[in-house]
Write a protein that holds these residues in place. Structure first.
Motif, mmCIF file in Angstrom:
data_model
loop_
_atom_site.group_PDB
_atom_site.id
_atom_site.type_symbol
_atom_site.label_atom_id
_atom_site.label_comp_id
_atom_site.label_asym_id
_atom_site.label_seq_id
_atom_site.Cartn_x
_atom_site.Cartn_y
_atom_site.Cartn_z
ATOM 1 N N ASP A 1 0.878 -1.020 -0.159
ATOM 2 C CA ASP A 1 0.053 0.042 -0.078
ATOM 3 C C ASP A 1 0.857 1.346 0.082
ATOM 4 O O ASP A 1 0.273 2.283 -0.124
ATOM 5 C CB ASP A 1 -0.900 0.081 1.140
ATOM 6 N N THR B 1 -3.815 -4.062 6.056
ATOM 7 C CA THR B 1 -5.254 -4.092 5.502
ATOM 8 C C THR B 1 -5.708 -5.536 5.462
ATOM 9 O O THR B 1 -6.678 -5.800 5.214
ATOM 10 C CB THR B 1 -5.460 -3.373 4.199
ATOM 11 N N GLU C 1 -4.829 -7.151 2.517
ATOM 12 C CA GLU C 1 -4.740 -7.604 1.259
ATOM 13 C C GLU C 1 -3.783 -8.536 0.659
ATOM 14 O O GLU C 1 -2.589 -8.404 1.424
ATOM 15 C CB GLU C 1 -4.518 -6.216 0.460
#
Length: 181
Positions: A9, A39, A41
């Motif tokens: 990110d 997050t 992800e």
């Protein structure tokens, strides 16, 4: 060998592709997994890749056995963990915990006396805290987790002592249950 690239990110997609290509030239990976731990992800992709590499094996320990370490060692590590969590910015890893007394009473209470060893005199005051407040917090957190682990009420008494330079003494390292590397 799986390459996991974290903090995706924080970079642009083009930069990430360049990094992946550079690593792919250096080594052949089973998989390359871009990930953002913050997050989540990419987490499922990583778990799927790891699961695909896991091989079935025979059961090595009996059902219900959670560790090959004795309960005393696990309790000492719980106390040390809580201390490091509370004092992460003040006291380095130069602390050790020794279980001095372990008594399982007829009423089901487990009475544990533990000694926290610090390498320096200045660390002792930090571990104890103002009017014993830090030591009380550490003890309360540790006692709560130990009670869950042992499934019993626990009386936990903590003492803080100084044992200078214990990390450089092989006998002390073994005494505290740590292996020399």
């Amino acid at each position: 060998c799986i390459l996991v690239i974290n903090k995706i990110d924080t970079v642009k997609k083009e930069e990430l592709l360049e990094v992946m290509a550079t690593y792919a030239e250096a080594h052949t990976f089973t998989a390359v997994v871009p990930l953002c731990a913050r997050t989540g992800e990419g987490k499922q992709q990583l778990l799927d890749e790891l699961k695909a590499l896991c091989m079935p094996s025979p059961q090595l320990f009996p059902d219900g056995m959670i560790s090959d370490q004795p309960e005393r060692q696990l309790v000492a590590e719980v106390i040390r963990e809580k201390m490091l969590q509370k004092l992460d910015k003040e006291v380095p890893h130069g602390v050790a915990v020794e279980i001095e007394k372990w008594e399982e009473r007829e009423d089901g209470l487990v009475a544990i006396n533990a000694i926290i060893y610090c390498e320096r005199k200045s660390h002792k005051g930090i571990v104890i805290g103002k009017n014993g407040a830090m030591l009380k917090q550490i003890g309360a957190l540790a006692r709560h987790e130990i009670e869950r682990m042992l499934d019993a009420k626990v009386y936990l008494e903590l003492w803080v002592k100084i044992k200078e330079d214990w990390r450089n003494n092989p006998a002390q390292i073994r005494n505290f249950g740590y292996e020399e590397e």
